[in-house]
Scaffold this motif. Structure first.
Motif, PDB file in Angstrom:
ATOM      1  N   ASP A   1       0.920  -0.721   0.061  1.00 26.25           N
ATOM      2  CA  ASP A   1       0.179  -0.395  -0.157  1.00 26.25           C
ATOM      3  C   ASP A   1       0.983   0.448   0.300  1.00 26.25           C
ATOM      4  O   ASP A   1       0.797   2.720  -0.805  1.00 26.25           O
ATOM      5  CB  ASP A   1      -1.235  -0.069   1.406  1.00 26.25           C
ATOM      6  CG  ASP A   1      -1.672  -1.201   0.759  1.00 26.25           C
ATOM      7  OD1 ASP A   1      -2.666  -1.124  -0.085  1.00 26.25           O
ATOM      8  OD2 ASP A   1      -2.699  -1.310   1.932  1.00 26.25           O
ATOM      9  N   SER A   2       2.021   1.110   1.441  1.00 22.93           N
ATOM     10  CA  SER A   2       2.983   2.428   0.810  1.00 22.93           C
ATOM     11  C   SER A   2       3.393   2.803  -0.156  1.00 22.93           C
ATOM     12  O   SER A   2       4.099   4.168  -0.249  1.00 22.93           O
ATOM     13  CB  SER A   2       3.013   2.712   2.658  1.00 22.93           C
ATOM     14  OG  SER A   2       4.137   1.502   2.860  1.00 22.93           O
ATOM     15  N   GLY A   3       4.352   1.274   0.296  1.00 21.07           N
ATOM     16  CA  GLY A   3       5.436   1.423  -1.027  1.00 21.07           C
ATOM     17  C   GLY A   3       6.694   1.639  -0.377  1.00 21.07           C
ATOM     18  O   GLY A   3       7.590   1.498  -0.929  1.00 21.07           O
TER      19      GLY A   3
ATOM     20  N   PRO B   1       3.623   5.838  -4.478  1.00 17.22           N
ATOM     21  CA  PRO B   1       3.098   4.082  -4.329  1.00 17.22           C
ATOM     22  C   PRO B   1       2.460   3.571  -5.527  1.00 17.22           C
ATOM     23  O   PRO B   1       2.702   2.355  -5.625  1.00 17.22           O
ATOM     24  CB  PRO B   1       2.344   4.444  -3.247  1.00 17.22           C
ATOM     25  CG  PRO B   1       2.079   6.105  -2.371  1.00 17.22           C
ATOM     26  CD  PRO B   1       3.318   6.598  -3.527  1.00 17.22           C
ATOM     27  N   ALA B   2       2.639   3.655  -6.347  1.00 16.42           N
ATOM     28  CA  ALA B   2       1.667   2.926  -7.399  1.00 16.42           C
ATOM     29  C   ALA B   2       2.749   2.697  -8.437  1.00 16.42           C
ATOM     30  O   ALA B   2       2.719   1.704  -9.480  1.00 16.42           O
ATOM     31  CB  ALA B   2       0.997   4.452  -8.154  1.00 16.42           C
ATOM     32  N   ALA B   3       3.471   3.762  -8.478  1.00 18.21           N
ATOM     33  CA  ALA B   3       5.283   3.560  -9.292  1.00 18.21           C
ATOM     34  C   ALA B   3       5.953   2.120  -8.783  1.00 18.21           C
ATOM     35  O   ALA B   3       6.476   1.738  -9.315  1.00 18.21           O
ATOM     36  CB  ALA B   3       6.379   5.086  -9.466  1.00 18.21           C
ATOM     37  N   VAL B   4       5.783   1.965  -7.202  1.00 13.96           N
ATOM     38  CA  VAL B   4       6.757   0.791  -6.773  1.00 13.96           C
ATOM     39  C   VAL B   4       5.983  -0.693  -7.195  1.00 13.96           C
ATOM     40  O   VAL B   4       6.524  -1.444  -7.513  1.00 13.96           O
ATOM     41  CB  VAL B   4       6.169   0.858  -4.825  1.00 13.96           C
ATOM     42  CG1 VAL B   4       6.985   0.015  -4.340  1.00 13.96           C
ATOM     43  CG2 VAL B   4       7.698   2.244  -4.824  1.00 13.96           C
ATOM     44  N   ARG B   5       4.233  -0.117  -7.122  1.00 14.23           N
ATOM     45  CA  ARG B   5       3.650  -1.089  -7.321  1.00 14.23           C
ATOM     46  C   ARG B   5       4.073  -1.299  -9.125  1.00 14.23           C
ATOM     47  O   ARG B   5       3.706  -2.692  -9.824  1.00 14.23           O
ATOM     48  CB  ARG B   5       1.733  -1.183  -7.269  1.00 14.23           C
ATOM     49  CG  ARG B   5       1.307  -1.097  -5.749  1.00 14.23           C
ATOM     50  CD  ARG B   5       0.906  -0.896  -5.283  1.00 14.23           C
ATOM     51  NE  ARG B   5      -0.329   0.206  -6.106  1.00 14.23           N
ATOM     52  CZ  ARG B   5      -0.242   0.800  -4.983  1.00 14.23           C
ATOM     53  NH1 ARG B   5       0.404   1.067  -4.265  1.00 14.23           N
ATOM     54  NH2 ARG B   5      -1.030   2.415  -5.308  1.00 14.23           N
TER      55      ARG B   5
ATOM     56  N   ASN C   1      -6.246   1.451  -1.600  1.00 16.68           N
ATOM     57  CA  ASN C   1      -7.107   2.727   0.031  1.00 16.68           C
ATOM     58  C   ASN C   1      -8.308   3.519  -0.651  1.00 16.68           C
ATOM     59  O   ASN C   1      -8.228   3.262  -2.103  1.00 16.68           O
ATOM     60  CB  ASN C   1      -6.191   3.361   0.600  1.00 16.68           C
ATOM     61  CG  ASN C   1      -5.020   2.804   1.363  1.00 16.68           C
ATOM     62  OD1 ASN C   1      -5.039   1.947   1.963  1.00 16.68           O
ATOM     63  ND2 ASN C   1      -3.597   3.219   1.679  1.00 16.68           N
ATOM     64  N   ASP C   2      -8.836   4.391  -0.733  1.00 15.98           N
ATOM     65  CA  ASP C   2      -9.905   4.686  -0.847  1.00 15.98           C
ATOM     66  C   ASP C   2      -9.541   5.928  -0.985  1.00 15.98           C
ATOM     67  O   ASP C   2     -10.086   7.884  -0.784  1.00 15.98           O
ATOM     68  CB  ASP C   2     -10.743   5.016   0.527  1.00 15.98           C
ATOM     69  CG  ASP C   2     -10.415   5.774   1.238  1.00 15.98           C
ATOM     70  OD1 ASP C   2     -11.042   6.528   2.341  1.00 15.98           O
ATOM     71  OD2 ASP C   2      -9.107   5.576   2.344  1.00 15.98           O
ATOM     72  N   GLY C   3      -8.561   6.870  -2.151  1.00 20.42           N
ATOM     73  CA  GLY C   3      -8.066   7.915  -3.212  1.00 20.42           C
ATOM     74  C   GLY C   3      -6.501   7.423  -3.095  1.00 20.42           C
ATOM     75  O   GLY C   3      -5.852   6.639  -3.441  1.00 20.42           O
TER      76      GLY C   3
END
Length: 392
Positions: free
Chosen positions: A24-26, A358-362, A387-389
């Motif tokens: 979630d956090s990356g 965080p999305a870049a880590v995923r 998460n919600d945002g």
């Protein structure tokens, strides 16, 4: 070829260092020991998994490989196993030269050698989670290995420019393609190695650095290419860890071709170039800063040249060796992907700017697990947040 040069440049092996991150956090996650707790199953002969300096890292090493198919199988098997074990402990396996978001990891019971490293380098390694892709090319003759390394030096920055994959650090864009290289430059004796008259000269210099108290032991030299202190190989330590298996294979094939080409230079008595130390340092810095997107430094002419031109020069030099081993088409294919989608650093930077770190880590985790560079934007967008945002 006859004598010891017959086996030189034929075999290759790769060591890949990875980060472990929280989905979630990356942020990096100290789950390396959990991932490595189970004995690996189904790895090819000679492939190994290792702990790294920090508990937020793991390492995979291939066995000795003779060609691309063999090497690719080793790399995929290790990555697949590590991804499976990471998933089991709710973690991500991430191929990035530095962590975009870090969690300082303290090892409760480090190995004796890691404890000595922590003591000697103190604050320099307290937050050091850098990950590289190390390539070993077989060169059994120790004298030949030194002669080859002397002649490899002008090409080292170009290999770095191609492999940059660490633009993000502590939640920010550093502006560098390889922040890992900036971090590594803090260590004594890092960068392009000096010229050595022979193997005895090389070994004496390493011993002097140990005696001076700046290296833990003879295995610890920080040069970006060196005769391996433990294996009959030349070890390239210049590349950031590769985002995809394709890129790891590309780097290995190029370095093997460069060694094979340089062995022929040694055989015909071609002199080793002697670029100035400051020019060499400038070339490494420029490659770390710009990757393939800006200027590099031609070490032989001591002037700025577009990095893509230096890459073309490298390909021109090694093309006969790539044709000889049948690797030219594979190298061209992956280079076309990089031209289309960018280096690892470019892909990280775009994903972070568009979707948040965080999305870049995923996205990085998806590439590490086997997705090609083509799908990076969709990977990042599809996992923007659990998460919600937003993640920003």
């Amino acid at each position: 070829m006859t004598g010891p040069t017959v086996a030189a440049g034929h075999t290759v092996g790769v060591e890949e260092e990875f980060l472990v991150a929280e989905p979630d956090s990356g942020r990096t996650l100290a789950a390396g020991p959990k991932i490595l707790a189970r004995p690996p199953v189904g790895l090819p002969d000679g492939a190994l998994l290792h702990a790294e300096l920090r508990e937020t890292q793991v390492e995979a090493a291939t066995g000795v490989c003779a060609g691309e198919a063999d090497l690719r199988a080793h790399l995929l098997a290790a990555r697949n196993w590590l991804v499976e074990q990471a998933t089991a402990v709710d973690a991500l396996l991430v191929a990035s030269g530095t962590p975009p978001l870090s969690f300082q990891s303290v090892v409760d019971e480090p190995s004796e050698r890691f404890a000595r490293i922590d003591y000697l380098y103190a604050g320099m390694v307290a937050d050091y989670e850098a990950c590289g892709c190390h390539v070993h090319v077989g060169v059994p003759d120790p004298e030949l290995a030194v002669a080859v390394v002397n002649r490899l030096r002008p090409w080292i920055p170009t290999l770095l420019a191609l492999s940059v994959n660490s633009p993000l650090w502590e939640g920010r864009d550093t502006g560098f393609g390889s922040w890992r290289m900036v971090q590594q430059s803090r260590f004594p004796g890092s960068g392009v190695p000096p010229y050595f008259a022979d193997r005895a000269d090389h070994d004496a210099e390493v011993a002097r650095l140990v005696e001076c108290g700046v290296l833990v032991d003879e295995r610890m030299s920080f040069w970006l290419v060196r005769p391996s202190p433990t294996l009959p190989t030349i070890e390239f330590r210049v590349a950031d860890t590769a985002g995809t298996v394709d890129e790891a294979v590309l780097f290995a094939l190029l370095t093997r071709a460069l060694v094979r080409t340089t062995v022929l230079d040694v055989e015909r008595g071609a002199p080793a170039p002697r670029p100035g130390e400051q020019v060499a340092a400038a070339a490494v810095w420029s490659a770390a800063r710009h990757g393939l997107e800006g200027d590099g430094v031609d070490m032989l002419r001591a002037r700025r040249v577009p990095a893509v031109q230096l890459l073309r020069d490298l390909l021109h030099r090694v093309r006969p060796a790539l044709e000889e081993t049948g690797d030219l088409s594979s190298v061209r294919r992956v280079l076309a992907l990089i031209r289309a989608h960018g280096t690892g650093a470019e892909r990280q930077r775009r994903a972070a700017a568009r979707y948040g770190i965080p999305a870049a880590v995923r996205m990085l985790a998806a590439e590490t697990a086997g997705h090609s560079g083509e799908g990076w934007e969709q990977s990042a967008a599809g996992t923007r947040s659990r998460n919600d945002g937003g993640d920003r």
